[in-house]
Write a protein that holds these residues in place. Structure first.
Motif, PDB file in Angstrom:
ATOM      1  N   LEU A   1      42.342  46.095  43.124  1.00 10.04           N
ATOM      2  CA  LEU A   1      43.104  47.334  42.980  1.00 10.04           C
ATOM      3  C   LEU A   1      44.053  47.247  41.792  1.00 10.04           C
ATOM      4  N   ILE A   2      44.783  46.142  41.694  1.00 15.12           N
ATOM      5  CA  ILE A   2      45.738  45.968  40.602  1.00 15.12           C
ATOM      6  C   ILE A   2      45.021  45.942  39.259  1.00 15.12           C
ATOM      7  N   TRP A   3      43.911  45.225  39.202  1.00 17.09           N
ATOM      8  CA  TRP A   3      43.142  45.184  37.957  1.00 17.09           C
ATOM      9  C   TRP A   3      42.610  46.576  37.601  1.00 17.09           C
ATOM     10  N   SER A   4      42.148  47.321  38.605  1.00 20.56           N
ATOM     11  CA  SER A   4      41.601  48.662  38.351  1.00 20.56           C
ATOM     12  C   SER A   4      42.653  49.593  37.770  1.00 20.56           C
ATOM     13  N   VAL A   5      43.877  49.540  38.320  1.00 22.01           N
ATOM     14  CA  VAL A   5      44.949  50.375  37.777  1.00 22.01           C
ATOM     15  C   VAL A   5      45.286  49.931  36.352  1.00 22.01           C
ATOM     16  N   GLY A   6      45.306  48.611  36.134  1.00 26.52           N
ATOM     17  CA  GLY A   6      45.550  48.108  34.783  1.00 26.52           C
ATOM     18  C   GLY A   6      44.493  48.576  33.797  1.00 26.52           C
ATOM     19  N   VAL A   7      43.228  48.548  34.219  1.00 20.93           N
ATOM     20  CA  VAL A   7      42.147  49.000  33.342  1.00 20.93           C
ATOM     21  C   VAL A   7      42.256  50.502  33.090  1.00 20.93           C
TER      22      VAL A   7
ATOM     23  N   THR B   1      46.291  35.831  36.173  1.00 18.79           N
ATOM     24  CA  THR B   1      47.113  35.494  37.334  1.00 18.79           C
ATOM     25  C   THR B   1      46.482  35.901  38.663  1.00 18.79           C
ATOM     26  N   TRP B   2      45.550  36.853  38.657  1.00 22.35           N
ATOM     27  CA  TRP B   2      44.964  37.339  39.903  1.00 22.35           C
ATOM     28  C   TRP B   2      43.523  36.897  40.122  1.00 22.35           C
ATOM     29  N   PHE B   3      42.873  36.324  39.101  1.00 21.52           N
ATOM     30  CA  PHE B   3      41.471  35.942  39.231  1.00 21.52           C
ATOM     31  C   PHE B   3      41.276  34.485  38.847  1.00 21.52           C
ATOM     32  N   PRO B   4      40.286  33.800  39.467  1.00 18.26           N
ATOM     33  CA  PRO B   4      40.019  32.409  39.105  1.00 18.26           C
ATOM     34  C   PRO B   4      39.489  32.293  37.685  1.00 18.26           C
ATOM     35  N   ALA B   5      39.750  31.139  37.072  1.00 13.24           N
ATOM     36  CA  ALA B   5      39.445  30.958  35.652  1.00 13.24           C
ATOM     37  C   ALA B   5      37.966  31.109  35.344  1.00 13.24           C
TER      38      ALA B   5
ATOM     39  N   LEU C   1      33.954  36.993  32.017  1.00 13.83           N
ATOM     40  CA  LEU C   1      33.350  38.243  32.467  1.00 13.83           C
ATOM     41  C   LEU C   1      34.408  39.321  32.709  1.00 13.83           C
ATOM     42  N   MET C   2      35.549  38.938  33.309  1.00 18.86           N
ATOM     43  CA  MET C   2      36.596  39.916  33.580  1.00 18.86           C
ATOM     44  C   MET C   2      37.205  40.452  32.284  1.00 18.86           C
ATOM     45  N   VAL C   3      37.345  39.583  31.288  1.00 19.53           N
ATOM     46  CA  VAL C   3      37.861  40.041  29.995  1.00 19.53           C
ATOM     47  C   VAL C   3      36.905  41.044  29.370  1.00 19.53           C
ATOM     48  N   GLN C   4      35.605  40.746  29.423  1.00 17.70           N
ATOM     49  CA  GLN C   4      34.619  41.670  28.864  1.00 17.70           C
ATOM     50  C   GLN C   4      34.601  42.987  29.627  1.00 17.70           C
TER      51      GLN C   4
ATOM     52  N   VAL D   1      51.965  50.336  41.766  1.00 16.08           N
ATOM     53  CA  VAL D   1      50.832  49.553  42.267  1.00 16.08           C
ATOM     54  C   VAL D   1      50.807  48.124  41.739  1.00 16.08           C
ATOM     55  N   ILE D   2      51.040  47.928  40.460  1.00 12.84           N
ATOM     56  CA  ILE D   2      50.816  46.614  39.849  1.00 12.84           C
ATOM     57  C   ILE D   2      51.917  45.629  40.236  1.00 12.84           C
TER      58      ILE D   2
END
Length: 446
Positions: A18-24, A133-137, A142-145, A192-193
């Motif tokens: 959710l936090i990543w989605s709002v950030g995106v 900070t919220w996802f494993p290394a 993939l998350m950056v892309q 949210v974040i």
């Protein structure tokens, strides 16, 4: 081995997504704000009675502020986290678009782009901070892309709805509406974040060589954070990778693509918009592919992915420039596809920055890296505008295909410069990692 970090999380939960989605989503809006002027570049030139150099100044100022803010933003992110930084970024962009909506002159409009560039500068590095900070290394590349790919859809928002709204209403209503959307997003982001998972008292870095855990605070406290990040050849490799890959696409979409395609190549506005939409769509498709390849071949990213992308873009532009007369539509689509590879390839630079820097200076290194692409982009935008003016083709009435061709040739030195330093810093990075041996100079015989 390089000094690397990982999140304490093994499997991200619903709150992380959710936090990543709002950030995106905030990043999508930032991209829409960034490229909003490019979608209506001809209208802006007519509104402010601006020649090519003055029109390019809007983008140059915006990009200069963006690039100049990257290092301080990285420092502030390392100290305060992503939540307040993204919120402030939304507020500044909203203020910038409101100023643009009401601007009676070029001077006020340039001030608007300053505010816009400052706000835009805060969003992408902060979203990368949330990923760290919220996802494993292991999910990092993939998350950056995915972040970059989804964010680029903001170009479609700027390209189609903004242009349609402007032509249906007025300049003030169009940019005022974007400002209102930015204000709403500032509230959403703040609500949210969160900077880090609730089970963690603060952002932490874990040295995978020693197992030492330390709380993330800005390394600027010791006066060595920026120098320490830049001293590592992996950070410099990241900088030059980001310098060489995305600037041509940025200059194309941010300002000069629509005038070139319509006034230069003779396409209709609908055809030009479709072509730029293909550019965005291809970039979104290539993002996950390059992200997975970057994960699988971490020691060959530069040779296998980054440098070929630079070459493809340069040769596609040279083919369009060398074509006698207006280029056929298929060749322009080849150009759009080639330029689309630059954005996803530029995300690989952040893999370098993350790999070679501990978390207490991660955002500082990310800021240095991000600055590279925008230094190149502002240089390209300015040189193209200057070249048009020097040829006497600086206004919509005087644009010509031949003038555009010579103007776009000014990108070639930037590609060559970036390529040279990528090769140099790649070698130094591999030596630092122990993958290559340092070349020892033999003493000359007497």
């Amino acid at each position: 081995m390089p000094d690397t970090t990982h999140s304490s999380l093994v499997t991200p939960g619903w709150r992380a997504w959710l936090i990543w989605s709002v950030g995106v989503a905030a990043y999508v809006l930032a991209i829409a704000n960034r490229t909003s002027l490019g979608a209506v570049g001809v209208d802006a030139a007519e509104r402010f009675q601006a020649d090519a150099a003055t029109l390019s100044l809007f983008a140059v100022v915006q990009l200069a502020v963006y690039g100049g803010m990257q290092i301080p933003i990285g420092v502030f992110l390392d100290r305060y986290g992503a939540r307040p930084i993204i919120t402030l970024g939304m507020i500044l962009m909203a203020a910038g678009q409101l100023t643009m909506a009401l601007s009676p002159s070029i001077g006020i409009a340039i001030l608007a782009r300053v505010l816009l560039g400052a706000g835009d500068a805060m969003v992408f590095p902060a979203v990368l901070r949330l990923v760290a900070t919220w996802f494993p290394a292991q999910r990092g590349p993939l998350m950056v892309q995915l972040t970059g790919v989804l964010g680029q859809s903001g170009q479609l928002v700027a390209l189609i709805p903004v242009a349609a709204l402007l032509h249906a209403t007025t300049w003030t209503i169009t940019f005022g509406s974007i400002a209102g959307l930015g204000a709403l997003f500032a509230v959403l982001v703040f609500a949210v974040i969160r900077n880090h998972p609730p089970e963690v008292a603060a952002d932490v870095s874990v040295n995978t060589d020693t197992g030492v855990v330390r709380v993330v605070t800005s390394a600027i406290d010791t006066g060595v954070g920026i120098r320490a990040a830049w001293a590592h050849p992996g950070t410099r490799l990241a900088f030059w990778s980001h310098f060489a890959t995305p600037f041509a696409g940025t200059a194309f979409v941010l300002l000069w693509g629509m005038p070139f395609l319509t006034a230069g190549e003779g396409l209709s506005p609908a055809q030009a918009a479709t072509l730029i939409s293909v550019y965005v769509a291809v970039g979104m498709i290539l993002g996950p592919i390059l992200g997975e390849l970057s994960r699988r071949i971490p020691n060959r990213r530069s040779l296998a992915l980054v440098l070929p992308t630079v070459a493809v873009q340069m040769f596609a532009w040279l083919a369009v420039i060398a074509y006698p007369g207006p280029a056929p539509l298929w060749l322009l689509y080849v150009l759009a596809i080639a330029l689309a590879s630059g954005g996803p390839a530029s995300m690989i630079a952040f893999d370098h920055a993350r790999t070679h820097n501990p978390a207490h200076r991660l955002s500082t290194a990310t800021g240095l890296t991000n600055a590279g692409g925008f230094i190149a982009a502002l240089t390209a935008v300015f040189l193209i505008g200057l070249a048009l003016d020097l040829q006497g083709a600086g206004t919509p009435e005087t644009y010509s295909l031949e003038a555009f061709r010579l103007a776009f040739l000014t990108q070639v030195p930037l590609w060559l410069l970036g390529t040279i330093f990528i090769v140099i810093e790649r070698k130094r990075t591999r030596i630092r990692m122990g993958l290559d041996r340092e070349r020892v100079r033999r003493p000359r015989s007497e």
